[in-house]
Every structure is written in structure tokens, then in C-alpha cells.
Design an enzyme around this catalytic site. Structure first.
Site, short mmCIF file in Angstrom:
data_model
loop_
_atom_site.label_atom_id
_atom_site.label_comp_id
_atom_site.label_asym_id
_atom_site.label_seq_id
_atom_site.Cartn_x
_atom_site.Cartn_y
_atom_site.Cartn_z
N ASN A 106 -0.70 83.15 -14.91
CA ASN A 106 -0.95 83.92 -13.69
C ASN A 106 0.32 84.72 -13.36
OD1 ASN A 106 -1.33 84.84 -11.09
ND2 ASN A 106 -2.02 82.88 -10.26
N HIS A 157 -8.75 88.61 -11.17
CA HIS A 157 -7.40 88.06 -11.11
C HIS A 157 -7.35 86.85 -12.03
CE1 HIS A 157 -3.66 86.53 -9.85
NE2 HIS A 157 -4.14 85.54 -9.10
N CYS A 185 -1.00 88.13 -4.94
CA CYS A 185 -1.81 88.41 -6.15
C CYS A 185 -2.84 89.51 -5.94
CB CYS A 185 -2.51 87.13 -6.61
SG CYS A 185 -1.37 85.78 -6.93
O1 UT7 Z 1 -2.97 83.31 -7.52
C1 UT7 Z 1 -3.33 82.15 -6.86
C2 UT7 Z 1 -2.51 81.01 -7.36
N1 UT7 Z 1 -2.99 79.68 -7.22
C3 UT7 Z 1 -4.13 79.20 -7.76
O2 UT7 Z 1 -4.93 79.88 -8.32
C4 UT7 Z 1 -4.30 77.70 -7.66
C5 UT7 Z 1 -5.74 77.26 -7.64
N2 UT7 Z 1 -5.84 75.83 -7.95
C6 UT7 Z 1 -5.89 75.39 -9.24
O3 UT7 Z 1 -5.90 76.17 -10.18
C7 UT7 Z 1 -5.99 73.90 -9.46
O4 UT7 Z 1 -6.17 73.25 -8.23
C8 UT7 Z 1 -4.73 73.31 -10.18
C9 UT7 Z 1 -4.69 73.78 -11.62
C10 UT7 Z 1 -3.47 73.76 -9.46
C11 UT7 Z 1 -4.81 71.79 -10.19
O5 UT7 Z 1 -6.00 71.38 -10.85
P1 UT7 Z 1 -6.94 70.27 -10.21
O6 UT7 Z 1 -8.04 70.04 -11.15
O7 UT7 Z 1 -7.30 70.75 -8.82
O8 UT7 Z 1 -5.99 69.02 -10.18
P2 UT7 Z 1 -5.59 68.10 -8.92
O9 UT7 Z 1 -4.61 68.82 -8.05
O10 UT7 Z 1 -6.84 67.56 -8.30
O11 UT7 Z 1 -4.84 66.91 -9.62
C12 UT7 Z 1 -5.55 65.96 -10.43
C13 UT7 Z 1 -4.54 65.03 -11.06
C14 UT7 Z 1 -3.51 64.48 -10.08
O12 UT7 Z 1 -3.20 63.17 -10.49
P3 UT7 Z 1 -3.84 61.93 -9.74
O13 UT7 Z 1 -3.40 62.03 -8.29
O14 UT7 Z 1 -5.32 62.05 -9.90
O15 UT7 Z 1 -3.24 60.75 -10.47
C15 UT7 Z 1 -2.31 65.35 -10.29
O16 UT7 Z 1 -1.09 64.71 -9.97
O17 UT7 Z 1 -3.79 65.77 -12.04
C16 UT7 Z 1 -2.39 65.59 -11.77
N3 UT7 Z 1 -1.70 66.82 -12.21
C17 UT7 Z 1 -1.25 66.97 -13.45
N4 UT7 Z 1 -1.26 66.16 -14.53
C18 UT7 Z 1 -0.70 66.62 -15.67
C19 UT7 Z 1 -1.43 67.93 -11.49
N5 UT7 Z 1 -0.79 68.82 -12.25
C20 UT7 Z 1 -0.66 68.25 -13.48
C21 UT7 Z 1 -0.08 68.67 -14.69
N6 UT7 Z 1 -0.13 67.83 -15.75
N7 UT7 Z 1 0.50 69.90 -14.84
#
Ligand code: UT7
Length: 332
Positions: free
Chosen positions: A289, A259, A112
Site C-alpha cells: 500500500n 486503492h 490514500c
Molecule cells: O490505506 C488504508 C490503510 N489501512 C488498511 O487498509 C487497513 C485495513 N485492515 C486490514 O487490512 C487488516 O485489518 C489487517 C491486515 C491490518 C489485519 O488483518 P486481520 O485479519 O484484521 O487481523 P487481526 O487484526 O484480526 O489480527 C488477527 C491476529 C491477531 O492475533 P491474535 O490476537 O488473534 O492472537 C494479531 O495479533 O493476527 C495477529 N497479527 C499478525 N500475525 C502475524 C496481526 N498482524 C500480524 C502479522 N503477522 N503481521
């Protein structure tokens, strides 16, 4: 003085829209979750147009916008982490497609952060009198890499391309580039070597933290929380470092283009840097993204609306797999 001027910008977005509602038909997710956690409503997916096609379309638009002839391009730099071919370089296909017959060509892969690294490289080539006009294209077709059973990662990414034609300027430019290879396993996509028919090959020795199972090879693997934490800190550090080098303050900057990974990451960095929100350009709601293509598609949208003006001080900041990061400040 190591300055650059953007002569032209262009972009290409595939026709097919993948909305959050579409994701909720294939995964256990919802528009509400995705929009609240990321700021993304939809992204484009290239069903059948390869990366080189998107890159060439964006490049043709940028060259047309610049007003220069393709023969006057001295170098084509392509930033991509999702090429169609291991070789030749994507930039060579673009060179052929746009008719940049006098140009040298090579690719840059820093995921990225690719456009930032390519623009920095371009500015150094432009210091050398042999290079006058450089076409930089950043193009990504990430859909074939994403695992559409992984609801955390697949919802973030979109396909698309952005390009800019830059020339040398006597106005100032500063940059700060960084890489933290210690975090290489936070975001990766491993090449599938298992197709080889060499009888001597055994399964690859793997570095720590890399998973290589049949289901995971050749697909994007991400530790979302680790990348998130890195991203906010890396964006703030990169902007502070480049401002320190320039002697400027945030108040001197007219336009910030970050970004486009996640609206929450951008908001945290903007808050940490005390930036006025109206100076920060965000287009991720519609494109998601698109990795290295995020920043040049922002430039192309802004240029099309005549919002990139002579004398403006512009700050670009990005981060990505590597983990890499960087920022550039230049006066248009
Ligand atoms: O160019 C670089 C590319 N990468 C990035 O920029 C990634 C950076 N990270 C992020 O943007 C965030 O960490 C994410 C958007 C990927 C995830 O958001 P988060 O607030 O960190 O969520 P999390 O991973 O802490 O997950 C919270 C909950 C989990 O459920 P439980 O374990 O609490 O029951 C996940 O399984 O949300 C769940 N979850 C979802 N639920 C519905 C994860 N993805 C989804 C989804 N829909 N798409």
C-alpha cells in the site's frame, strides 16, 4: 462537459525491496500470514531518497510520456500525507525539479484518497480556460512514519510515487467524494510538537482516541479492523454513487482501479459490486500500500503496457485516513 484525458503517466519505485521474509526477521510474522491476510509479497522502502526526489522522478516520467514541454504545464498538484517539509508544498519542489516554470502549485492531503481528490480538483481547474495541462503527482515515503515494532500496520505500507499529466477533454467525467471525520482516530500520525523550545508550550490537548506518548508520536497508528470495515463499505458506496451520477452501470466500465490496501478488501468490494475480476487492476503484491501513489502507479503500469485506450471508461475508487473516500469515472 467536465472531462479529462490522461496525456502521460509515470512512476518511481525505490530500489530496496522489503519482502515478507525480511519482515519475519524483524517481527513475529511470516510470508504465509502476510500474503494470506493482505495479498502483499513485497514493498519498496526508500532508504535515502526523500519524498520530493521520488515525486520528481515520477513527474519527469509522466511529462516525458505526455509529449508536452514542462513550460506548458499550468498547474502542479501534489497529493501526499508524508511530505519532507511542512512547507513549502511538495508541489513547489516538483515544479522546480521538472522545470514547470509557468505553473501554479499546491498540495492536497487526503491520505490514500489523495489522487482521487487531486484528479477531481484538476478537472474543475481544467473547466476554466486558464488551465490547459495539469501535472498530478502522488508520492509517499511512509517508512519514516511506520512503527516497525507494530506487525499489524508496518507490513502493509510501501514507498513510491505515481504521476499523470491531464488535459481537458469533451468526453464525460463524474465524481463522488466523501469524508467521515467521526473516524479520524482510526488512522492517524500525530506531529511531534515536543521538539519546540518555546518555554510556554505544554503537552497538547488531545482529541478523543488519540494517543500521544513518546513511543507513539510521529508514527502511524491504525485500528486495522475499523479501517477494513469502513473500506469495503466506502468503496462499494463510492462506486455506486458515481455510477448513479453517470447513468452508467458496472457493465459499461472497461477498467476499475481500486486503492491497493489489501487484496481481501478489494475482493470483498468487487464481490459486493458484482464486478468482473478481469476488469479490476491490482498491483499490491509487489508494491504493498503506497497510499495516494497506489492509483497513479497502476495507471502508469497500464499506460506503459498500452492498456489505457482512447474511448475506454475508467473507474478509480479509493479510501484512506480521514476517513475519506471517493470515486471517479471518466472516458479516456
Ligand atoms: O490505506 C488504508 C490503510 N489501512 C488498511 O487498509 C487497513 C485495513 N485492515 C486490514 O487490512 C487488516 O485489518 C489487517 C491486515 C491490518 C489485519 O488483518 P486481520 O485479519 O484484521 O487481523 P487481526 O487484526 O484480526 O489480527 C488477527 C491476529 C491477531 O492475533 P491474535 O490476537 O488473534 O492472537 C494479531 O495479533 O493476527 C495477529 N497479527 C499478525 N500475525 C502475524 C496481526 N498482524 C500480524 C502479522 N503477522 N503481521
Amino acid at each position: 462537459m467536465r472531462g479529462i484525458k490522461i496525456l502521460g503517466a509515470g512512476m518511481y519505485m525505490p530500489e530496496t525491496v522489503a519482502s515478507n521474509d525480511w519482515f519475519s526477521t524483524i517481527l513475529d510474522t511470516s510470508d504465509e500470514w502476510i500474503y494470506t491476510r493482505t495479498g502483499i509479497r513485497e514493498r519498496r522502502i526508500s532508504e535515502d531518497k526523500p519524498n520530493w526526489y521520488m515525486a520528481a522522478e515520477a513527474s519527469r516520467a509522466a511529462v516525458a510520456d505526455s509529449g508536452i514541454a514542462p513550460e506548458d504545464i499550468d498547474l502542479v498538484l501534489a497529493a501526499t500525507c508524508s511530505p519532507d517539509y511542512f512547507y513549502p508544498a511538495l508541489s513547489c519542489l516538483v515544479q522546480q525539479q521538472v522545470g514547470a516554470v509557468n505553473a501554479a502549485a499546491f498540495d492536497i492531503n487526503s491520505a490514500c484518497t489523495g489522487f482521487i481528490n487531486a484528479l477531481d480538483t484538476a478537472s474543475r481547474f481544467l473547466q476554466d480556460g486558464d488551465y490547459r495541462n495539469i501535472l498530478i503527482v502522488a508520492s509517499e515515503r511512509l517508512a519514516p512514519h511506520c512503527d516497525y515494532t507494530d506487525r499489524t500496520a508496518s507490513i502493509l505500507f510501501g514507498d513510491g510515487a505515481g504521476a499523470a499529466v491531464v488535459t481537458r477533454s469533451d468526453k464525460p467525467m463524474w465524481s463522488y467524494l466523501s469524508a467521515k471525520g467521526d473516524f479520524f482516530n482510526a488512522l492517524y500520525c500525530k506531529v511531534d510538537q515536543s521538539r519546540s523550545n518555546c518555554p510556554l508550550l505544554k503537552p497538547d490537548a488531545l482529541p478523543e482516541g488519540i494517543i500521544d506518548t513518546e513511543a507513539k508520536t510521529h508514527t502511524l497508528q491504525m485500528n486495522g479492523k475499523a479501517v477494513y470495515k469502513f473500506a469495503v463499505d466506502a468503496m462499494e458506496t463510492a462506486v455506486n454513487k458515481v455510477l448513479e451520477r453517470s447513468g452508467l452501470t458496472t457493465g459499461d466500465i472497461d477498467l476499475f482501479i481500486p486503492h491497493q490496501a489489501n487484496a481481501r478488501i478489494i475482493e470483498s468490494a468487487v464481490k459486493g459490486l458484482n464486478l468482473p475480476a478481469e476488469k479490476v487492476y491490482v498491483n499490491l503484491e509487489k508494491h504493498g500500500n503506497t497510499s495516494s501513489a497506489c492509483i497513479p502507479t497502476c495507471l502508469a503500469e497500464l499506460k506503459a503496457e498500452s492498456r489505457i485506450k482512447e474511448g475506454m471508461k475508467i473507474c478509480l475508487v479509493g479510501f484512506g485516513a480521514g476517513l475519506t473516500s471517493g470515486a471517479i469515472v471518466f472516458e479516456q
